[in-house]
Design a protein around this motif. Structure first.
Motif, mmCIF file in Angstrom:
data_model
loop_
_atom_site.group_PDB
_atom_site.id
_atom_site.type_symbol
_atom_site.label_atom_id
_atom_site.label_comp_id
_atom_site.label_asym_id
_atom_site.label_seq_id
_atom_site.Cartn_x
_atom_site.Cartn_y
_atom_site.Cartn_z
ATOM 1 N N LEU A 56 -32.631 7.247 -22.307
ATOM 2 C CA LEU A 56 -32.542 6.221 -21.264
ATOM 3 C C LEU A 56 -32.060 6.831 -19.951
ATOM 4 C CD1 LEU A 56 -32.685 3.211 -20.495
ATOM 5 C CD2 LEU A 56 -30.328 3.015 -21.291
ATOM 6 N N SER A 57 -31.130 7.769 -20.029
ATOM 7 C CA SER A 57 -30.641 8.434 -18.822
ATOM 8 C C SER A 57 -31.743 9.235 -18.143
ATOM 9 C CB SER A 57 -29.471 9.361 -19.157
ATOM 10 O OG SER A 57 -28.362 8.619 -19.573
ATOM 11 N N LEU A 58 -32.549 9.934 -18.944
ATOM 12 C CA LEU A 58 -33.659 10.693 -18.358
ATOM 13 C C LEU A 58 -34.669 9.763 -17.689
ATOM 14 C CD1 LEU A 58 -34.346 13.405 -21.061
ATOM 15 C CD2 LEU A 58 -33.420 13.742 -18.773
ATOM 16 N N ARG A 59 -34.971 8.656 -18.359
ATOM 17 C CA ARG A 59 -35.908 7.710 -17.755
ATOM 18 C C ARG A 59 -35.319 7.124 -16.479
ATOM 19 N NH1 ARG A 59 -37.621 2.677 -21.095
ATOM 20 N NH2 ARG A 59 -35.698 1.894 -20.206
ATOM 21 N N TRP A 60 -34.033 6.777 -16.499
ATOM 22 C CA TRP A 60 -33.376 6.242 -15.305
ATOM 23 C C TRP A 60 -33.482 7.244 -14.163
ATOM 24 C CZ3 TRP A 60 -29.328 8.202 -12.472
ATOM 25 C CH2 TRP A 60 -28.793 7.361 -11.496
ATOM 26 N N PHE A 61 -33.188 8.513 -14.440
ATOM 27 C CA PHE A 61 -33.259 9.543 -13.410
ATOM 28 C C PHE A 61 -34.682 9.658 -12.865
ATOM 29 C CE2 PHE A 61 -33.736 13.721 -11.636
ATOM 30 C CZ PHE A 61 -32.562 13.911 -10.935
ATOM 31 N N ARG A 62 -35.655 9.722 -13.762
ATOM 32 C CA ARG A 62 -37.059 9.823 -13.335
ATOM 33 C C ARG A 62 -37.453 8.639 -12.467
ATOM 34 N NH1 ARG A 62 -41.274 8.082 -17.485
ATOM 35 N NH2 ARG A 62 -40.475 6.150 -16.600
ATOM 36 N N ARG A 64 -35.491 6.568 -10.823
ATOM 37 C CA ARG A 64 -34.654 6.440 -9.623
ATOM 38 C C ARG A 64 -35.003 7.489 -8.572
ATOM 39 N NH1 ARG A 64 -31.693 3.245 -6.461
ATOM 40 N NH2 ARG A 64 -29.891 4.294 -5.646
ATOM 41 N N PHE A 65 -35.178 8.735 -9.006
ATOM 42 C CA PHE A 65 -35.358 9.838 -8.058
ATOM 43 C C PHE A 65 -36.771 10.395 -8.030
ATOM 44 C CE2 PHE A 65 -30.842 9.875 -9.242
ATOM 45 C CZ PHE A 65 -30.314 9.615 -7.995
ATOM 46 N N GLY A 66 -37.598 10.002 -8.983
ATOM 47 C CA GLY A 66 -38.987 10.440 -8.992
ATOM 48 C C GLY A 66 -39.150 11.891 -9.358
ATOM 49 N N LEU A 67 -40.363 12.345 -9.197
ATOM 50 C CA LEU A 67 -40.708 13.729 -9.503
ATOM 51 C C LEU A 67 -40.504 14.587 -8.261
ATOM 52 C CD1 LEU A 67 -43.952 13.026 -11.517
ATOM 53 C CD2 LEU A 67 -41.751 13.782 -12.415
ATOM 54 N N PRO A 68 -40.445 15.901 -8.437
ATOM 55 C CA PRO A 68 -40.328 16.788 -7.270
ATOM 56 C C PRO A 68 -41.436 16.503 -6.262
ATOM 57 C CG PRO A 68 -40.043 18.027 -9.299
ATOM 58 C CD PRO A 68 -40.475 16.643 -9.692
ATOM 59 N N SER A 69 -41.130 16.705 -5.001
ATOM 60 C CA SER A 69 -42.080 16.347 -3.937
ATOM 61 C C SER A 69 -43.433 17.029 -4.141
ATOM 62 C CB SER A 69 -41.507 16.723 -2.577
ATOM 63 O OG SER A 69 -41.324 18.118 -2.496
ATOM 64 N N GLY A 70 -44.468 16.276 -3.875
ATOM 65 C CA GLY A 70 -45.821 16.807 -3.974
ATOM 66 C C GLY A 70 -46.437 16.681 -5.355
ATOM 67 N N LEU A 71 -45.670 16.279 -6.352
ATOM 68 C CA LEU A 71 -46.202 16.176 -7.703
ATOM 69 C C LEU A 71 -46.438 14.711 -8.042
ATOM 70 C CD1 LEU A 71 -46.856 17.846 -10.267
ATOM 71 C CD2 LEU A 71 -44.590 17.225 -11.063
ATOM 72 N N ASP A 75 -51.141 14.480 -12.151
ATOM 73 C CA ASP A 75 -51.425 15.916 -12.139
ATOM 74 C C ASP A 75 -51.558 16.496 -13.546
ATOM 75 O OD1 ASP A 75 -51.418 15.939 -9.399
ATOM 76 O OD2 ASP A 75 -49.411 16.774 -9.204
ATOM 77 N N GLY A 76 -51.341 15.676 -14.570
ATOM 78 C CA GLY A 76 -51.512 16.143 -15.938
ATOM 79 C C GLY A 76 -50.282 16.798 -16.549
ATOM 80 N N GLN A 77 -49.221 16.931 -15.799
ATOM 81 C CA GLN A 77 -47.992 17.503 -16.335
ATOM 82 C C GLN A 77 -47.092 16.375 -16.812
ATOM 83 O OE1 GLN A 77 -47.202 19.938 -12.664
ATOM 84 N NE2 GLN A 77 -46.435 21.326 -14.243
ATOM 85 N N ASP A 78 -46.433 16.599 -17.934
ATOM 86 C CA ASP A 78 -45.474 15.605 -18.413
ATOM 87 C C ASP A 78 -44.306 15.566 -17.437
ATOM 88 O OD1 ASP A 78 -42.875 14.943 -19.956
ATOM 89 O OD2 ASP A 78 -44.477 14.185 -21.248
ATOM 90 N N PRO A 79 -43.948 14.375 -16.927
ATOM 91 C CA PRO A 79 -42.881 14.306 -15.925
ATOM 92 C C PRO A 79 -41.539 14.832 -16.453
ATOM 93 C CG PRO A 79 -43.639 12.100 -16.522
ATOM 94 C CD PRO A 79 -44.545 13.069 -17.180
ATOM 95 N N TYR A 80 -41.294 14.677 -17.742
ATOM 96 C CA TYR A 80 -40.028 15.165 -18.297
ATOM 97 C C TYR A 80 -40.016 16.692 -18.378
ATOM 98 C CZ TYR A 80 -39.185 10.298 -19.253
ATOM 99 O OH TYR A 80 -39.011 8.947 -19.114
ATOM 100 N N ASP A 81 -41.171 17.302 -18.653
ATOM 101 C CA ASP A 81 -41.246 18.769 -18.624
ATOM 102 C C ASP A 81 -40.989 19.285 -17.212
ATOM 103 O OD1 ASP A 81 -41.801 18.911 -21.339
ATOM 104 O OD2 ASP A 81 -43.977 19.085 -21.046
ATOM 105 N N VAL A 82 -41.540 18.592 -16.221
ATOM 106 C CA VAL A 82 -41.336 18.982 -14.826
ATOM 107 C C VAL A 82 -39.847 18.875 -14.469
ATOM 108 C CG1 VAL A 82 -41.853 18.410 -12.419
ATOM 109 C CG2 VAL A 82 -43.672 18.350 -14.142
ATOM 110 N N LEU A 83 -39.216 17.754 -14.850
ATOM 111 C CA LEU A 83 -37.787 17.592 -14.565
ATOM 112 C C LEU A 83 -36.956 18.655 -15.278
ATOM 113 C CD1 LEU A 83 -37.497 13.711 -14.712
ATOM 114 C CD2 LEU A 83 -37.348 15.157 -12.678
ATOM 115 N N ALA A 84 -37.311 18.993 -16.517
ATOM 116 C CA ALA A 84 -36.583 20.036 -17.259
ATOM 117 C C ALA A 84 -36.741 21.390 -16.577
ATOM 118 C CB ALA A 84 -37.066 20.096 -18.704
ATOM 119 N N ASP A 85 -37.945 21.693 -16.107
ATOM 120 C CA ASP A 85 -38.161 22.956 -15.387
ATOM 121 C C ASP A 85 -37.324 23.006 -14.115
ATOM 122 O OD1 ASP A 85 -39.922 23.818 -17.322
ATOM 123 O OD2 ASP A 85 -41.729 23.286 -16.171
ATOM 124 N N GLU A 86 -37.317 21.892 -13.377
ATOM 125 C CA GLU A 86 -36.506 21.832 -12.150
ATOM 126 C C GLU A 86 -35.025 22.024 -12.477
ATOM 127 O OE1 GLU A 86 -37.278 21.137 -8.721
ATOM 128 O OE2 GLU A 86 -39.264 21.769 -9.378
#
Length: 118
Positions: A56-62, A64-71, A75-86
């Motif tokens: 729930l915290s990860l979903r709230w963060f996603r 609330r703050f969205g994905l990194p700019s430009g993504l 784009d076919g990337q899992d948003p949680y994988d992108v957040l983990a990479d960031e």
């Protein structure tokens, strides 16, 4: 998950986040921060720590703050994988920022029984 021998550990994140470890003897915590149960294997125990709102915290963060700019999610990337990479690229300690995922009461490390009484 194959957590059968003493010392084997798993960590999962879903709605809650769970760390599960097998042990050869009970590990009782009088403050209730860790949970000890009989294992499915006779003579073995398992110790578990849980945070109620991990996913729930990860979903709230996603949300609330969205994905990194430009993504975009398209784009076919899992948003949680992108957040983990960031997050993995951020410096340790993140200049003092931290998150306490106590959105639904808590079990580990601070047992919060207030929700159980309702």
């Amino acid at each position: 998950m194959g957590i059968a021998r003493a010392g084997a550990v798993s960590a999962t994140i879903g709605t809650s986040g769970v760390v599960f470890a097998a042990t050869d003897r009970p590990a009782l915590d009088p403050q209730g921060r860790l949970h000890t149960f009989c294992h499915a294997i006779p003579g073995r125990w398992h110790v578990m720590g849980v945070t109620q709102a991990a996913g729930l915290s990860l979903r709230w963060f996603r949300d609330r703050f969205g994905l990194p700019s430009g993504l975009e999610e398209s784009d076919g990337q899992d948003p949680y994988d992108v957040l983990a990479d960031e997050a993995s690229a951020a410096p340790a300690g993140s200049e003092g920022a931290f998150w306490l995922p106590y959105l639904m009461g808590e079990r580990t490390p601070h047992l919060d029984r207030t929700l159980a009484r309702r």
